[in-house]
Write an enzyme that holds these catalytic residues in place. Structure first.
Site, PDB file in Angstrom:
ATOM      1  N   TYR A 128       0.846  -1.192   0.000  1.00  0.00           N
ATOM      2  CA  TYR A 128       0.000   0.000   0.000  1.00  0.00           C
ATOM      3  C   TYR A 128       0.885   1.248   0.000  1.00  0.00           C
ATOM      4  CZ  TYR A 128      -4.059  -2.883   1.180  1.00  0.00           C
ATOM      5  OH  TYR A 128      -5.064  -3.808   1.156  1.00  0.00           O
ATOM      6  N   SER A 129       0.544   2.210  -0.839  1.00  0.00           N
ATOM      7  CA  SER A 129       1.268   3.481  -0.844  1.00  0.00           C
ATOM      8  C   SER A 129       1.004   4.226   0.448  1.00  0.00           C
ATOM      9  CB  SER A 129       0.820   4.349  -2.032  1.00  0.00           C
ATOM     10  OG  SER A 129       1.135   3.736  -3.263  1.00  0.00           O
ATOM     11  N   GLU A 172       3.286   4.759 -11.084  1.00  0.00           N
ATOM     12  CA  GLU A 172       2.960   3.610 -10.236  1.00  0.00           C
ATOM     13  C   GLU A 172       1.480   3.301 -10.451  1.00  0.00           C
ATOM     14  OE1 GLU A 172       2.716   3.332  -5.598  1.00  0.00           O
ATOM     15  OE2 GLU A 172       4.784   2.903  -6.166  1.00  0.00           O
ATOM     16  N   TYR A 228      -1.622   0.205 -11.414  1.00  0.00           N
ATOM     17  CA  TYR A 228      -1.887  -1.177 -11.056  1.00  0.00           C
ATOM     18  C   TYR A 228      -3.210  -1.641 -11.631  1.00  0.00           C
ATOM     19  CZ  TYR A 228      -4.050   1.839  -7.563  1.00  0.00           C
ATOM     20  OH  TYR A 228      -4.714   2.873  -6.948  1.00  0.00           O
ATOM     21  N   CYS A 271      -0.269   7.906 -10.238  1.00  0.00           N
ATOM     22  CA  CYS A 271      -0.586   6.781  -9.376  1.00  0.00           C
ATOM     23  C   CYS A 271      -2.085   6.479  -9.461  1.00  0.00           C
ATOM     24  CB  CYS A 271      -0.192   7.073  -7.930  1.00  0.00           C
ATOM     25  SG  CYS A 271      -0.334   5.648  -6.821  1.00  0.00           S
TER      26      CYS A 271
END
Length: 260
Positions: free
Chosen positions: A36-37, A253, A255, A213
């Site tokens: 987790y960021s 980043e 996902y 992100c």
């Protein structure tokens, strides 16, 4: 969510931590960690370097068989009670570290919980005082969400904008509630298109840094905007972006939506 670390998990803005949920998987083995960021600055939400904060969305959906499926780690975290213990690993990550240049232009592109690392950036820039760092540049945040109720940390960001109007710009893209002049849904790339020429001029400067992100599909939409703008200057966008990545000015980043 704010976790007490007693100062034993020092980290930098832009890094991530791993969380290992309790219990075992379907094979009877301990669950693997999920990353987790980090959503807090290095000082943490209480300014004492003894906490770490995460932004977690509970994942629940119905699969093709009509079965209710719950993400293992997100539900584990969201069901936790105050005072409970959690296994944390890390920190890890160097791709999303914010630049050291206090005069830089920092463009932040986020969807959903991808806002986490940018909250950490912005707290350091605008909510904290550091002897060795004072942000004098421009921070520009684009946040894309489906509904206005999904605008995480909205009040914090609006306070920053009100207090530092010359250093912070803020643009939301709410896809299910907003449209552009053509009646198209307002995704993050749609909002950025309104400032396309200005963004391109910023991207031609050597002290502009872009951070992205969120969900994987967002990068293509942004590429689509930049291709024609770069071409107008006789520049191949894909090659130019490759150079930006090499100079650490383009940081991504993204996902896929995993069952976590």
């Amino acid at each position: 969510m704010v976790f007490s670390t007693e100062g034993e998990v020092p980290y930098r803005e832009g890094q991530s931590i791993g969380v290992i949920p309790d219990g075992v998987d379907k094979n009877g083995k301990p669950h693997k960690l999920r990353l987790y960021s980090i959503a807090s600055s290095a000082l943490g939400d209480f300014g004492n370097s003894r906490t770490v904060s995460l932004c977690v969305k509970r994942l629940v959906y119905t699969n093709e068989k009509g079965e209710l499926v719950k993400g293992v780690c997100s539900n584990f975290l969201c069901d936790m009670k105050p005072g409970a213990e959690v296994k944390i690993t890390g920190p890890i990550g160097k791709e999303m570290l914010m630049p050291k240049d206090p005069d830089a232009t920092i463009i932040m592109l986020a969807t959903g919980t991808g806002i986490a690392p940018f909250r950490s950036f912005l707290w350091k820039m605008f909510f904290e005082r550091h002897e060795d760092y004072k942000f004098n540049g421009l921070a520009w945040l684009f946040l894309g969400v489906p509904t206005s109720s999904s605008l995480l940390y909205k009040e914090e960001f609006e306070k920053m904008k009100e207090t530092y109007p010359d250093n912070f710009r803020l643009d939301f893209a709410v896809s299910r509630e907003q449209t552009n002049e053509k009646g198209e849904k307002m995704y993050i790339q749609t909002r950025m298109a309104e400032y396309a020429k200005e963004l391109w001029e910023l991207l031609k400067k050597d002290n502009t840094f872009v951070y992205m992100c969120g969900l994987k599909g967002m990068e293509k939409g942004i590429d689509d905007i930049m291709v024609s703008l770069a071409a107008a200057d006789g520049i191949d966008w894909i090659e130019y972006k490759r150079q930006l990545k090499k100079s650490e000015q383009w940081n991504v980043e993204v996902y896929l939506l995993w069952i976590m």
